[in-house]
Write an enzyme that holds these catalytic residues in place. Sequence first.
Site, PDB file in Angstrom:
ATOM      1  N   ALA A 220       0.848  -1.198   0.000  1.00 18.99           N
ATOM      2  CA  ALA A 220       0.000   0.000   0.000  1.00 18.99           C
ATOM      3  C   ALA A 220       0.883   1.248   0.000  1.00 18.99           C
ATOM      4  O   ALA A 220       2.104   1.147  -0.088  1.00 18.99           O
ATOM      5  CB  ALA A 220      -0.904  -0.009   1.219  1.00 18.99           C
ATOM      6  N   ASN A 221       0.276   2.411   0.080  1.00 23.94           N
ATOM      7  CA  ASN A 221       1.045   3.649   0.237  1.00 23.94           C
ATOM      8  C   ASN A 221       0.282   4.601   1.152  1.00 23.94           C
ATOM      9  O   ASN A 221      -0.813   4.290   1.601  1.00 23.94           O
ATOM     10  CB  ASN A 221       1.348   4.282  -1.129  1.00 23.94           C
ATOM     11  CG  ASN A 221       0.082   4.648  -1.866  1.00 23.94           C
ATOM     12  OD1 ASN A 221      -0.686   5.494  -1.415  1.00 23.94           O
ATOM     13  ND2 ASN A 221      -0.165   3.993  -2.992  1.00 23.94           N
ATOM     14  N   ARG A 222       0.866   5.764   1.405  1.00 22.68           N
ATOM     15  CA  ARG A 222       0.335   6.631   2.456  1.00 22.68           C
ATOM     16  C   ARG A 222      -0.795   7.555   2.020  1.00 22.68           C
ATOM     17  O   ARG A 222      -1.199   8.430   2.773  1.00 22.68           O
ATOM     18  CB  ARG A 222       1.467   7.522   3.002  1.00 22.68           C
ATOM     19  CG  ARG A 222       2.527   6.753   3.736  1.00 22.68           C
ATOM     20  CD  ARG A 222       3.524   7.717   4.364  1.00 22.68           C
ATOM     21  NE  ARG A 222       4.694   7.004   4.817  1.00 22.68           N
ATOM     22  CZ  ARG A 222       4.730   6.303   5.947  1.00 22.68           C
ATOM     23  NH1 ARG A 222       3.666   6.262   6.727  1.00 22.68           N
ATOM     24  NH2 ARG A 222       5.822   5.669   6.296  1.00 22.68           N
ATOM     25  N   ALA A 286      -3.152   7.552  -5.815  1.00 26.32           N
ATOM     26  CA  ALA A 286      -1.759   7.118  -5.760  1.00 26.32           C
ATOM     27  C   ALA A 286      -1.761   5.630  -6.105  1.00 26.32           C
ATOM     28  O   ALA A 286      -1.740   4.772  -5.220  1.00 26.32           O
ATOM     29  CB  ALA A 286      -1.192   7.367  -4.366  1.00 26.32           C
TER      30      ALA A 286
END
Length: 412
Positions: A220-222, A286
């Site tokens: 995942a990402n932020r 994102a």
Amino acid sequence: MKQTSADSRMTVSGKRILLIISGGIAAYKSLELIRRLRERGALVRPIMTAAAQQFITPLAVGALSASHVYLDLFSREDEQDVGHIRLARDCDLIVVAPATANLMAKMAQGLADDLASTVLLAADRPVLVAPAMNPKMWAHPATQRNVQQLQQDGIHFIGPMAGEMAESGENGLGRMAEPLEIVASVESLLDGGEKPLKGRRAIVTSGPTHEPIDPVRYIANRSSGRQGHAIARALAKLGADVTLVSGPVSIADPEGVKTIHVERAEEMRDAVLDLLPADIAVMVAAVADWRVATSSDQKIKKQPGDAPPMLSLTENPDILKTVGHHAHRPTLVIGFAAETQNIEENGRSKLARKGADLIVANDVSPESGIMGGDRNRVKLITRDGIEDWPDMDKNSVADHLARKITQMLETS
Ligand code: CTP
């Protein structure tokens, strides 16, 4: 810029908001909500239930709202002052924050056994409800039945959100929307203004994607989804018919927008392509650049003595690039560029590579606090040049961008 920055706040300025605070730990957030509304020039008149007074004091609410705080249905002074029927009518919008399961149940049933429920029954103004409760209470069929009833009755909802509960540490849906999210909903409900994007179809992507490693793990990402969700809301506010394709986020679906929830990049791409043709595409998500080439159907187990598993990655589809070069390419294709260095140069090359009309470039280096934060500082890169926007909150960036999109469509 300063001129339009004030615009988004104008909607609320001078508007009379009746704020009903019911009893829940989230009541502490209503104090900030009052501040945020007053900052924007709203007049806030508060009502507190008996239970709300167990969590925050009428003194604090009165001080922050600079208003009398209404507590009791049978108070002679309050009834002589305005009376419960006038309280219900003498406002532009009623906001219930936090709304407990109990108060929502009373509203759904039409019960009127205290000042808050009586005012809600007597109201003929739009009502916005921000529920806050334990996830089990929210998921209970009785609460869900009440929510459905209230939606049918035309009550507007913001949240609840996913996340950790303040009192029990439990996770799940039930956390009250953040004050700024409630303010944004208030703005969109009060905005009866011009609709220059009426008749235009817009697709917005937002949030991260989750790329599974096995059934319990993912990459995942932020990204929080705040900027993308705010843009979807801002376009809808200007009259566009907006579909938001959202990755997994813990913020509420925006008001006035159709939201499709996806997990993986490939699902996001399929959802976006299904929505073509459209006039506007704003790709804010994102999207993970890579996914695990062969994710496991079973949980990968750790065996004593075994080396850690090797993850082999493969490239995800580039959704922006696909849309930018599509046979049904929208009139306006807008991408975001999350950069930690050489912002302008990287933004320009993305504009060309992805076939976009506009790249909104932002600095997401850890020092900037942008990823996951409330504020954003962006540069707009088009074929004609660069616009550098000052630091603003993400809702204002969204409002400005929606206006910029309107201008670009008018001149395209
Ligand atoms: N994007 C997309 N699909 C992808 C990757 C990115 O639609 N698979 C979109 C994003 O929504 C954003 C823009 O492309 O609008 C730029 O994303 P970013 O990750 O910054 O750019 P990349 O092309 O991945 O370039 P790099 O990783 O080299 O910075």
